[in-house]
Design an enzyme around this catalytic site. Sequence first.
Site, PDB file in Angstrom:
ATOM      1  N   HIS A 128       3.629  -0.689  -2.950  1.00 13.81           N
ATOM      2  CA  HIS A 128       2.678  -1.698  -2.480  1.00 13.81           C
ATOM      3  C   HIS A 128       2.466  -1.499  -0.985  1.00 13.81           C
ATOM      4  CE1 HIS A 128       0.550  -5.303  -1.623  1.00 13.81           C
ATOM      5  NE2 HIS A 128       1.568  -5.952  -1.111  1.00 13.81           N
ATOM      6  N   HIS A 176      -0.016  -2.539   2.667  1.00 15.74           N
ATOM      7  CA  HIS A 176      -1.003  -3.371   3.351  1.00 15.74           C
ATOM      8  C   HIS A 176      -1.923  -2.485   4.186  1.00 15.74           C
ATOM      9  CE1 HIS A 176       1.543  -7.357   3.291  1.00 15.74           C
ATOM     10  NE2 HIS A 176       1.309  -6.878   2.099  1.00 15.74           N
ATOM     11  N   CYS A 227       7.337  -8.823  -4.590  1.00 15.59           N
ATOM     12  CA  CYS A 227       6.497  -7.991  -5.451  1.00 15.59           C
ATOM     13  C   CYS A 227       7.153  -7.727  -6.802  1.00 15.59           C
ATOM     14  CB  CYS A 227       6.231  -6.632  -4.792  1.00 15.59           C
ATOM     15  SG  CYS A 227       5.589  -6.721  -3.131  1.00 15.59           S
ATOM     16  N   HIS A 229      -5.791  -8.011   1.241  1.00 17.06           N
ATOM     17  CA  HIS A 229      -4.333  -7.946   1.127  1.00 17.06           C
ATOM     18  C   HIS A 229      -3.802  -6.495   1.124  1.00 17.06           C
ATOM     19  CE1 HIS A 229      -0.544  -9.445  -1.253  1.00 17.06           C
ATOM     20  NE2 HIS A 229      -0.301  -8.359  -0.578  1.00 17.06           N
ATOM     21  N   GLU A 233     -12.730  16.027  -3.293  1.00 17.74           N
ATOM     22  CA  GLU A 233     -11.624  16.866  -3.764  1.00 17.74           C
ATOM     23  C   GLU A 233     -10.361  16.045  -3.980  1.00 17.74           C
ATOM     24  OE1 GLU A 233     -11.700  19.894  -4.678  1.00 17.74           O
ATOM     25  OE2 GLU A 233      -9.581  20.409  -4.834  1.00 17.74           O
TER      26      GLU A 233
END
EC number: 4.2.1.109
Lengths: 247, 247, 247, 247
Positions: free
Chosen positions: B125, B127, B107, B207, B151
């Site tokens: 990140h 999944h 990443c 993903h 909210e």
Amino acid sequence: MSAKLTHEEAEALVRSDDPEHPANLICELCRDFYKLGWVTGTGGGISIRHGYFSEHVYLAPSGVQKERIKPEHIFVLPFAQSSVPKPGSQRDFVRIPSKKGLKESACTPLFWNAFTMREAGACIHTHSQHAVLLTLLLPRDAASFRMSHQEMIKGVRTGGVGKTLRFFDTLEVPIIENTADEEDLTEGMAAAMEKYPDAPAILVRRHGVYVWGNTWEQAKTQGECLDYLFEMACKMLQAKLPLVGDE
Amino acid sequence: MSAKLTHEEAEALVRSDDPEHPANLICELCRDFYKLGWVTGTGGGISIRHGYFSEHVYLAPSGVQKERIKPEHIFVLPFAQSSVPKPGSQRDFVRIPSKKGLKESACTPLFWNAFTMREAGACIHTHSQHAVLLTLLLPRDAASFRMSHQEMIKGVRTGGVGKTLRFFDTLEVPIIENTADEEDLTEGMAAAMEKYPDAPAILVRRHGVYVWGNTWEQAKTQGECLDYLFEMACKMLQAKLPLVGDE
Amino acid sequence: MSAKLTHEEAEALVRSDDPEHPANLICELCRDFYKLGWVTGTGGGISIRHGYFSEHVYLAPSGVQKERIKPEHIFVLPFAQSSVPKPGSQRDFVRIPSKKGLKESACTPLFWNAFTMREAGACIHTHSQHAVLLTLLLPRDAASFRMSHQEMIKGVRTGGVGKTLRFFDTLEVPIIENTADEEDLTEGMAAAMEKYPDAPAILVRRHGVYVWGNTWEQAKTQGECLDYLFEMACKMLQAKLPLVGDE
Amino acid sequence: MSAKLTHEEAEALVRSDDPEHPANLICELCRDFYKLGWVTGTGGGISIRHGYFSEHVYLAPSGVQKERIKPEHIFVLPFAQSSVPKPGSQRDFVRIPSKKGLKESACTPLFWNAFTMREAGACIHTHSQHAVLLTLLLPRDAASFRMSHQEMIKGVRTGGVGKTLRFFDTLEVPIIENTADEEDLTEGMAAAMEKYPDAPAILVRRHGVYVWGNTWEQAKTQGECLDYLFEMACKMLQAKLPLVGDE
């Protein structure tokens, strides 16, 4: 050859300060798997090969609370058995727990399938509801579960021990029928592994899944990826979304 | 400039008694994210910028069990790279873990998108199944996810780093297509961030999601708010309730 | 009167070895509520009255990670304020945390509703998805949530502080509309509490719930019973089962 | 006979360093059950028989947070009561906690059903949502829950204390109607246990389940297997799949 170990030598096989020693790992991983809902009610577990040339196989007992196993409850078997473990066969042991009433896991010959047919270093069996529900939501005559276009597929290896799959590959996991006795799954699992050499796992209808890997780490992470995909597939089937393709 | 650090100085970058030091935080947060189902099966993670003028970037390794990372497994990169990280590009490091086989997170160039385009201090990140299922339940050609009158929208910031949204604002998160290799998402993520300057995150179809913030605290709390909204949106879509408006 | 406390006396109000001291309890309970999904993303919290004649009110700060609060972050207010807390009003404090940027919870005047109108000893606010989804699954014009014939109703008290309900009683929880600012809910909550004197809680559409009790234990167990019932009601509505009656 | 114990002897009954002593186990198991969602909001619990000839019965108090019970809160009763516990009847105690306001569990006479009619060594009561939802999803006049062809059935014993069921056996759990007071379930539960001698548990409509076993381990693992099956059955009913047979 196991007969040559003294009692002290055999006991030493399950005593270690190393948290990654298989006798300790099996206990820790079973606690983790319990929290994931994989081994509640005494079901499921993990077996790990260990030692120079993977000489020994470590196994949890059958029918006990998997989240409460201690290292002294672990069975150790020589990987090189007099004969490959079959349903009902006699097994060679190098270490049997002294606690009364303990019997080695009924999954023993199924773990051996993964060890001998895939040279796996570890094998996990779970009763995860996602695996079981998936076998129920798929058509009754589905011989396998197929899915593609999911990032998590990339965490799974060809045959469980080869290269990781790519995003555009189609994962295929065979589904075999359950039997009255766990050990009687041995032959059906072996046949499915032969017919589907690339499959990283075997689903058992109305029962659960067997997953393996080169190491315990790879068995566990592939188990997580597959369980994620089983859960996602259940949700997609319930929402009437196709599992293969990305339309 | 990283070349000027001695081995001892480089190692000191990941050793601290402070639980909020990034080398410790990344390990703790990955354990927490694992329990949330965000980083199972080696997927996902968090990167944190640190130091005077945010000189260093802390990164977890790629393809390992995220809930078992230790500070000594952490990569440290100078924020000021010779060239902005791109797919396949060479990167500058100030600290590389000595454990064999570790590679920096795939990443990396995506985290850099958040750092350079939003001046973010941390990027996460995941999944998460809620993010992935949402991209499947929305129409196939939906370029973004839109939701209002919740909210939890008030916990999300404009562009991830600006003012918090108001209850009556409409949250919009772009959805980009997945690619075969994680790094190849870099360009698509950057394009979406340019097209949607107010978006606090980028969803990747089939993903997961990228979320960022000025600090690790803001990245994490926005990640939680968005994951809550993704989950709620899935339930609302399944119940055929509209996501925008309050009728 | 709060002005009479020295700095040391004020600091002593949040320092205790007793795990059931409110400064410690709020931290512990917020960690527990986080695991229940009640206070993710900085939302929600609990306020507890304490001391002879319930002289003090303990409050968490606004907009912080609720699972990471420490006793030194807690605000202490005299229960007897110069004027009842209203949206935007000035409040009296006996202890303000020294950490920069902390502000008392935006729920302050809503907690005071429970303290003054019901003489509650503790009040909890959650963003539980079960509460929010319930307000979405009920008809848009439903002024309240009603349910009967559930064992868990017996864990809820009339008005939150009276006798426990019986199995055959019908639980009724009013639903009020959300406002742009949390504090602006104060009046709507008070009006609903007046109109429904037996209600043990107030649901806020697209937002969450306020629950209170004579003590923190009763506020927490009623919060759990209600959250269980909200979740069950969502499942029943999705399965098209009636919430009232046992046909 | 309980009168013969001194105060010190009675207190010693709940003080032990052995984590598997029932006074410690009940506290630990209630914490575990809370995490499973079985005993939230003060509901549910477990009772364990202990000692030579199972002389004593250990019980949690009624109406308290089950995850916060301490050994000193445990009641101890002689198994041989002057008269079998009935709703509202006077009970013999050998140890009553000194903390004010504690009352023995309202489930006492229901636990005694399992002890006397099945010679069970432990009995668990849960308010699990899976159990309750199942009683709502089944037809209103269903007198029992029936399921077959599930691996987890093999973890359940005939009558809760006999041989384990086989994969092809049909599990049957009677469902009784709830009553206003918990104790008033005693007679209905006993009648169902007589009518269904092979049943390993009793479901109570809109309330929960009672499960027992020869030991606490067997009560717990059967409770887990049944809860797994209740959850799976709810999912299957929602997907319109038949619970009996494997078509």
